[in-house]
Design a protein around this motif. Structure first.
Motif: not given
Length: 783
Positions: A203-222
């Motif tokens: 869940y929230g995996t931050n990997n596009a192949g050419w760039v990756k990160s240990d941070e999650p990809v999420v968007t909080w509601s306001p």
């Protein structure tokens, strides 16, 4: 050969050949020449400019503060538009003394140990976190009446590493063992938000192949009550491998990295997680998985959030865009955050691509009026359209005419007005300059609010009542003013002082305009010349190149040092950067799509046309001595220039190029070249692969790559090297064994080798031996 034989041979050679035939000594550049050039790099010139403001922080009472550069550091400024006052945010000297006592170390007023702060409503208390290099992770509160500072008790813990903070700063989300977890920063309690995540399907995996990160990809509601994210499906996706150079057994690095034409690429299954109750509730959106694609990026992460996704203000729904794998279709959809029900509002189609990497997310969802502000290039320019949020029906077009909506700055729902940054809408002005406009939802009353002929960077107040406008050009320093919502200047703010910079010999680049390959289209660029230009001499020309999508020039605002362009010019070159057809900015979609499906062009037909025009225009440019260099996409373009235009480009330095896009990340090639289609033993990507043309090399070529480049894998360069060897071609190769794509600590070494290569092979001189850039950092003005 033995030493005495060498001596005899030298004597015989001297008696046989006439004196005139003996090799002539080459001119030589000295370490002092390189040191002088180094003084035109960023670390030296930026500190010679004072008065450049940072981004403002707005206070609830309408005031704003920002930092401003000084010759010895920085200072903080407070502005009150109601009282028309601008002054120091506090007494910097007294605060420094108080901090010195509190921290037990010397603090100066022009180098305070923080970059941001919180101010109490009455302005008497200042609270901030001490920067890590000045004591690290300390919360400090200062009384601005008595100027006393003490450690501040914090009721909140620091967010975990690689986490995404909620809008109210009370919680943070992070990844643990392929699942999302949340930390309550008040109690420290941790909660598992998902439990079924596994390797390659987390869940929230931050990997596009050419760039990756240990941070999650999420968007909080306001309201900080919900999270939009996805389950990232990398199962079956091909892997990339790198091997780190070290003593002993080599270290293998492997990760998922899809390539063009792969049968399986990353997919994302969208979910919403409600974290407002005692237990998290996850809702899967009722739709098939989306391709790992975005309208505005070659990743699905945009600045820590999900690209192409907006929450409803009350968190009841989420609007997002699904893009097809080939980027030729995009669907605007709305999901019910409670049930996961999804409906499609509208569809965009294009023969090339819908959107582009780097375009702003120019859309807003307005549930209160049941409307959607959407953007489209359907008429060849980026324009805004108003849609019904329930039916997806077009209500009316908002903007029109030539030129692009660069970004939406502010939407005034009550006044039904949009403030947007536009490019190319002012005839006779540089189409890359940004201007602020106001227009009604109904498309009426478009008004220019920032009339100065310059590039305008705008920071709008949260209530939309006023904004700070900082405008400049590549050759004139920025001016900052406070304007009201109608564009009227309320008060001047900053006007930088570049006297020290100019006194030291700095001079701005020359803004140039040339015709493209078609002889009709205007192209724009910058030219860097030696500060001691001798108009009777002939200077070799170096073309710095980056092709689609961003171009070579960079921002049209004032930048005292653009890479090493001016430094290289000081060594005896004319350096140019020109945005050719196929790049973005204030240009039409037709202009930007010029190289679609023809990546091998790399804007090179335009570069060649421009170089010929400049050589004819300026007699001190030697059109017969032309070099070229670039990094990444620019490295790809440089090698292509050397192979496909050998009669023009004599020396090239190709750094970290994606030379064969079949060996680069899937999203890049499939966006700009199209899906990979086989044709017998070949395919539609083969023609743009540089190794296919390597046998055409005639000039001097230096290939460079980082051995641990996890963006553009080094195998791209190895393919070219292999082809050059098979063609029996002379070339130079530099591998930085453990460097990533940007080279890191090896970057200065690469810069020096680049200078040496052009000096030796294009200027025809000998560089100083093993000069070390940065060893004695130049902190004085250029001389």
């Amino acid at each position: 050969m033995r030493p005495h034989q060498v001596a005899i041979a030298a004597v015989l050679l001297g008696t046989i050949l006439p004196v005139a035939a003996l090799p002539q000594a080459r001119p030589a550049l000295t370490a002092d020449d390189y040191a002088r050039a180094e003084r035109f790099l960023g670390p030296a010139v930026f500190r010679l400019v004072s008065g450049i403001p940072g981004r403002p922080t707005w206070l609830p009472d309408g005031r704003a503060w920002y930092s401003v550069s000084t010759t010895s550091g920085s200072a903080f400024v407070m502005v009150d538009p109601r009282r028309h006052t601008r002054g120091a945010a506090f007494d910097h000297v007294r605060l420094a003394a108080a901090l010195s006592a509190a921290l037990g170390q010397r603090v100066t007023g022009d180098s305070l140990p923080f970059f941001s702060f919180d101010l109490s409503p009455d302005g008497s208390q200042l609270t901030f976190d001490v920067s890590r290099d000045a004591g690290g992770n300390k919360r400090v509160r200062c009384d601005l009446t008595a100027y006393r500072c003490t450690a501040a008790e914090s009721t909140r813990r620091a967010p975990p590493p690689n986490s995404i903070l909620s809008p109210d700063s009370t919680r943070a989300v992070f990844i643990r063992n392929n699942n999302l977890w949340m930390t309550d920063l008040t109690s420290g309690a941790e909660t598992a938000l998902t439990t079924d995540g596994i390797e390659d399907f987390g869940y929230g995996t931050n990997n596009a192949g050419w760039v990756k990160s240990d941070e999650p990809v999420v968007t909080w509601s306001p309201d900080s009550r919900k999270i939009a994210t996805f389950q990232h499906d990398g199962r079956g996706v091909s892997r990339m491998y790198l091997v780190r150079t070290k003593v002993g057994a080599p270290e293998l690095e492997a990760w998922r990295y899809p390539l063009p034409g792969d049968s399986v690429i990353f997919r994302i299954q969208r979910v919403v997680i409600d974290v407002s109750g005692p237990k998290p509730q996850m809702v899967r959106l009722q739709m098939p998985p989306d391709a790992h694609r975005s309208m505005v990026s070659d990743h699905v992460a945009c600045g820590g959030r999900i690209c192409d996704l907006l929450w409803y203000p009350d968190g009841s729904g989420v609007a997002f865009v699904s893009s097809s794998r080939d980027h030729k279709q995009a669907w605007v959809r709305v999901a019910d955050a409670r049930t996961g029900a999804v409906r499609t509002l509208l569809e965009e189609r294009a023969a090339t691509q819908v959107g582009d990497v780097g375009i702003a997310q120019n859309w807003r969802v307005l549930p209160r009026s049941n409307e959607l502000i959407w953007w489209s290039e359907r008429d060849n320019w980026i324009h805004l359209y108003l849609y019904d949020l329930s039916t997806g029906q077009l209500k009316n077009r908002i903007t029109r005419s030539d030129g692009n909506v660069e970004s939406i700055v502010y939407v005034d729902e009550r006044a039904r007005a949009i403030y947007f940054s536009g490019q190319g809408m002012e005839r006779g002005r540089d189409p890359y300059y940004r201007f602020l406009y106001r227009i009604g939802f109904d498309g009426r009353g478009q008004t220019l609010l920032t009339p100065e002929d310059a590039d305008h960077q705008v920071a709008m107040a949260p209530d939309g009542a006023s904004f700070i406008d900082t405008y400049s050009t590549p050759v004139t320093p920025p001016v900052s003013v406070w304007r009201d919502r109608y564009g009227r200047v309320v008060m001047p703010l900053e006007r930088p002082d570049i006297a020290h910079l100019v006194a030291g010999g700095w001079h701005p680049p020359t803004q140039i305009t040339v015709k493209a390959r078609d002889g009709t289209t205007d192209l724009y660029g910058l030219m860097f010349t030696p500060s001691r230009l001798d108009s009777t001499a002939k200077y070799p020309l170096v073309d710095y190149i980056y092709p689609m999508p961003s171009g070579s020039v960079g921002p049209r605002s004032f930048v005292p040092a653009r890479g090493d362009h001016q430094a290289l010019a000081e060594l005896g070159f004319v350096v140019v950067a020109i945005d050719g057809m196929g790049t973005r900015g204030g240009r039409s979609k037709t202009f930007r799509d010029a190289a679609y499906g023809k990546m091998e062009e790399n804007t090179l037909p335009d570069q060649v046309a421009a170089i010929k025009q400049l050589a004819a225009r300026y007699p001190w440019i030697d059109g017969e001595r032309v070099g070229i260099w670039g990094h990444s996409g620019g490295g790809f373009a440089t090698a292509a220039a050397m192979f496909n235009y050998p009669e023009v480009f004599k020396v090239g330095i190709s750094e970290s190029g994606n030379h064969d896009n079949r060996d680069y990340e899937d999203d890049w090639g499939e966006r700009y070249q199209g899906l990979l289609v086989g044709n017998g033993e070949s395919d539609n990507y083969a023609v743009e692969a540089n190794q296919m043309h390597a046998a055409n090399l005639r000039g001097k070529l230096l290939l460079a790559h980082g051995g641990m480049d996890d963006n553009v894998p080094p195998y791209n360069t190895y393919l070219v090297v292999d082809a050059l060897i098979k063609a029996n071609k002379d070339f130079d190769l530099l591998i930085l064994p453990n460097a990533r794509h940007g080279y890191g600590r090896d970057g200065l070494y690469m810069m020096r080798r680049r200078w040496d290569y052009f000096v030796r092979n294009l200027l025809g001189a000998e560089p100083p031996r093993e000069y070390e850039i940065g060893r004695k950092t130049a902190l004085v003005a250029p001389r």
